[in-house]
Design a protein around this motif. Sequence first.
Motif, PDB file in Angstrom:
ATOM      1  N   ALA A 205       3.574   0.012  -4.346  1.00 25.07           N
ATOM      2  CA  ALA A 205       4.873   0.615  -4.045  1.00 25.07           C
ATOM      3  C   ALA A 205       6.013  -0.297  -4.491  1.00 25.07           C
ATOM      4  CB  ALA A 205       4.982   0.895  -2.549  1.00 25.07           C
ATOM      5  N   ALA A 206       5.782  -1.617  -4.570  1.00 21.40           N
ATOM      6  CA  ALA A 206       6.841  -2.560  -4.929  1.00 21.40           C
ATOM      7  C   ALA A 206       7.048  -2.646  -6.437  1.00 21.40           C
ATOM      8  CB  ALA A 206       6.527  -3.936  -4.369  1.00 21.40           C
ATOM      9  N   CYS A 207       5.956  -2.818  -7.200  1.00 18.62           N
ATOM     10  CA  CYS A 207       6.115  -3.052  -8.636  1.00 18.62           C
ATOM     11  C   CYS A 207       5.600  -1.922  -9.511  1.00 18.62           C
ATOM     12  CB  CYS A 207       5.443  -4.354  -9.040  1.00 18.62           C
ATOM     13  SG  CYS A 207       3.648  -4.352  -8.864  1.00 18.62           S
ATOM     14  N   GLY A 208       4.805  -1.010  -8.966  1.00 24.02           N
ATOM     15  CA  GLY A 208       4.309   0.119  -9.741  1.00 24.02           C
ATOM     16  C   GLY A 208       3.048  -0.173 -10.533  1.00 24.02           C
ATOM     17  N   CYS A 209       2.500  -1.384 -10.427  1.00 20.38           N
ATOM     18  CA  CYS A 209       1.276  -1.740 -11.134  1.00 20.38           C
ATOM     19  C   CYS A 209       0.059  -1.268 -10.337  1.00 20.38           C
ATOM     20  CB  CYS A 209       1.175  -3.251 -11.324  1.00 20.38           C
ATOM     21  SG  CYS A 209       2.484  -3.916 -12.354  1.00 20.38           S
ATOM     22  N   HIS A 210      -1.037  -1.075 -11.033  1.00 21.73           N
ATOM     23  CA  HIS A 210      -2.269  -0.676 -10.355  1.00 21.73           C
ATOM     24  C   HIS A 210      -2.754  -1.822  -9.473  1.00 21.73           C
ATOM     25  CE1 HIS A 210      -6.531   0.430  -9.862  1.00 21.73           C
ATOM     26  NE2 HIS A 210      -6.073   1.659  -9.968  1.00 21.73           N
ATOM     27  N   ARG A 211      -3.485  -1.484  -8.434  1.00 21.74           N
ATOM     28  CA  ARG A 211      -3.988  -2.470  -7.474  1.00 21.74           C
ATOM     29  C   ARG A 211      -4.850  -3.534  -8.149  1.00 21.74           C
ATOM     30  NH1 ARG A 211      -7.572   0.186  -3.071  1.00 21.74           N
ATOM     31  NH2 ARG A 211      -8.994   0.208  -4.807  1.00 21.74           N
ATOM     32  N   SER A 212      -5.550  -3.174  -9.226  1.00 24.26           N
ATOM     33  CA  SER A 212      -6.439  -4.130  -9.893  1.00 24.26           C
ATOM     34  C   SER A 212      -5.687  -5.290 -10.543  1.00 24.26           C
ATOM     35  CB  SER A 212      -7.292  -3.423 -10.936  1.00 24.26           C
ATOM     36  OG  SER A 212      -6.475  -2.896 -11.952  1.00 24.26           O
ATOM     37  N   TYR A 213      -4.360  -5.154 -10.764  1.00 26.36           N
ATOM     38  CA  TYR A 213      -3.579  -6.253 -11.323  1.00 26.36           C
ATOM     39  C   TYR A 213      -3.221  -7.301 -10.271  1.00 26.36           C
ATOM     40  CZ  TYR A 213      -2.880  -3.867 -15.748  1.00 26.36           C
ATOM     41  OH  TYR A 213      -3.062  -3.274 -16.959  1.00 26.36           O
TER      42      TYR A 213
ATOM     43  N   GLN B 184       0.836  -1.196   0.000  1.00 27.22           N
ATOM     44  CA  GLN B 184       0.000   0.000   0.000  1.00 27.22           C
ATOM     45  C   GLN B 184       0.875   1.251   0.000  1.00 27.22           C
ATOM     46  OE1 GLN B 184      -3.421   0.112  -0.101  1.00 27.22           O
ATOM     47  NE2 GLN B 184      -3.263   2.312  -0.280  1.00 27.22           N
ATOM     48  N   PRO B 185       0.738   2.106  -1.036  1.00 27.69           N
ATOM     49  CA  PRO B 185       1.521   3.336  -1.048  1.00 27.69           C
ATOM     50  C   PRO B 185       0.872   4.397  -0.155  1.00 27.69           C
ATOM     51  CG  PRO B 185       0.176   3.221  -3.005  1.00 27.69           C
ATOM     52  CD  PRO B 185      -0.045   1.941  -2.238  1.00 27.69           C
ATOM     53  N   ALA B 186       1.570   5.469   0.051  1.00 29.11           N
ATOM     54  CA  ALA B 186       1.029   6.551   0.870  1.00 29.11           C
ATOM     55  C   ALA B 186      -0.202   7.165   0.204  1.00 29.11           C
ATOM     56  CB  ALA B 186       2.096   7.615   1.100  1.00 29.11           C
ATOM     57  N   THR B 187      -0.152   7.352  -1.104  1.00 22.81           N
ATOM     58  CA  THR B 187      -1.301   7.895  -1.835  1.00 22.81           C
ATOM     59  C   THR B 187      -1.476   7.129  -3.130  1.00 22.81           C
ATOM     60  OG1 THR B 187       0.083   9.505  -2.955  1.00 22.81           O
ATOM     61  CG2 THR B 187      -0.993  10.234  -0.918  1.00 22.81           C
ATOM     62  N   GLY B 188      -2.695   7.056  -3.621  1.00 20.63           N
ATOM     63  CA  GLY B 188      -2.974   6.425  -4.906  1.00 20.63           C
ATOM     64  C   GLY B 188      -3.175   4.923  -4.801  1.00 20.63           C
ATOM     65  N   ASP B 189      -3.336   4.293  -5.974  1.00 17.98           N
ATOM     66  CA  ASP B 189      -3.607   2.861  -6.047  1.00 17.98           C
ATOM     67  C   ASP B 189      -2.484   2.065  -6.702  1.00 17.98           C
ATOM     68  OD1 ASP B 189      -6.078   3.086  -4.825  1.00 17.98           O
ATOM     69  OD2 ASP B 189      -7.137   3.411  -6.719  1.00 17.98           O
ATOM     70  N   LEU B 190      -1.317   2.681  -6.914  1.00 20.69           N
ATOM     71  CA  LEU B 190      -0.206   1.965  -7.521  1.00 20.69           C
ATOM     72  C   LEU B 190       0.614   1.275  -6.437  1.00 20.69           C
ATOM     73  CD1 LEU B 190       1.039   4.547 -10.170  1.00 20.69           C
ATOM     74  CD2 LEU B 190      -0.521   2.639 -10.483  1.00 20.69           C
TER      75      LEU B 190
END
Length: 170
Positions: free
Chosen positions: A39-47, A31-37
């Motif tokens: 933090a480890a791989c940079g992909c959107h949460r839906s992936y 879980q990043p501080a902000t947004g849905d990407l």
Amino acid sequence: MQSSCLYRECMRNHAAKLGSYAVDGCREYSQPATGDLCAACGCHRSYHRRIEVQPSGQVTRARFPFTSLRRVKQLARMKWKAAAEEREEQEEEEDTEETSTEEKMTVKRRRKSKFTAEQREAMRDYAAKLGWTLKDKRAVREEISVFCERIGVTRYLFKTWVNNNKKFYH
């Protein structure tokens, strides 16, 4: 009863444009501080594979019923077979006359044109006379038709033969 969810490994296919399958190896959504990407791989949460967690601690799977490419392909084959069987049943209902199972099993394939040596020789000589191109030959269309009738091939087959063989003889 309210449920929460966890996001596990990333399932994004990074090689989809290449027609292959490759995942990045991210094991869990961070879980990043902000947004849905992530933090480890940079992909959107839906992936990332989503898992529903009940308050009792019971984990239920949701969104993705599979975890590997092998399972995806297996599900696709099962779906394809079911659709093919359904189509066959509909065709059987539509058929009023009885046909044997061998006739139903045969696949209609385009017949490959076979030319005799004399036909190939005549087509090669005539194509050389035309300059190995049939573009802008409307003036000699009738002459081409007469030639094709004389050697026993259709004009379409002659045109196809010229286009397929000009790189070998020209």
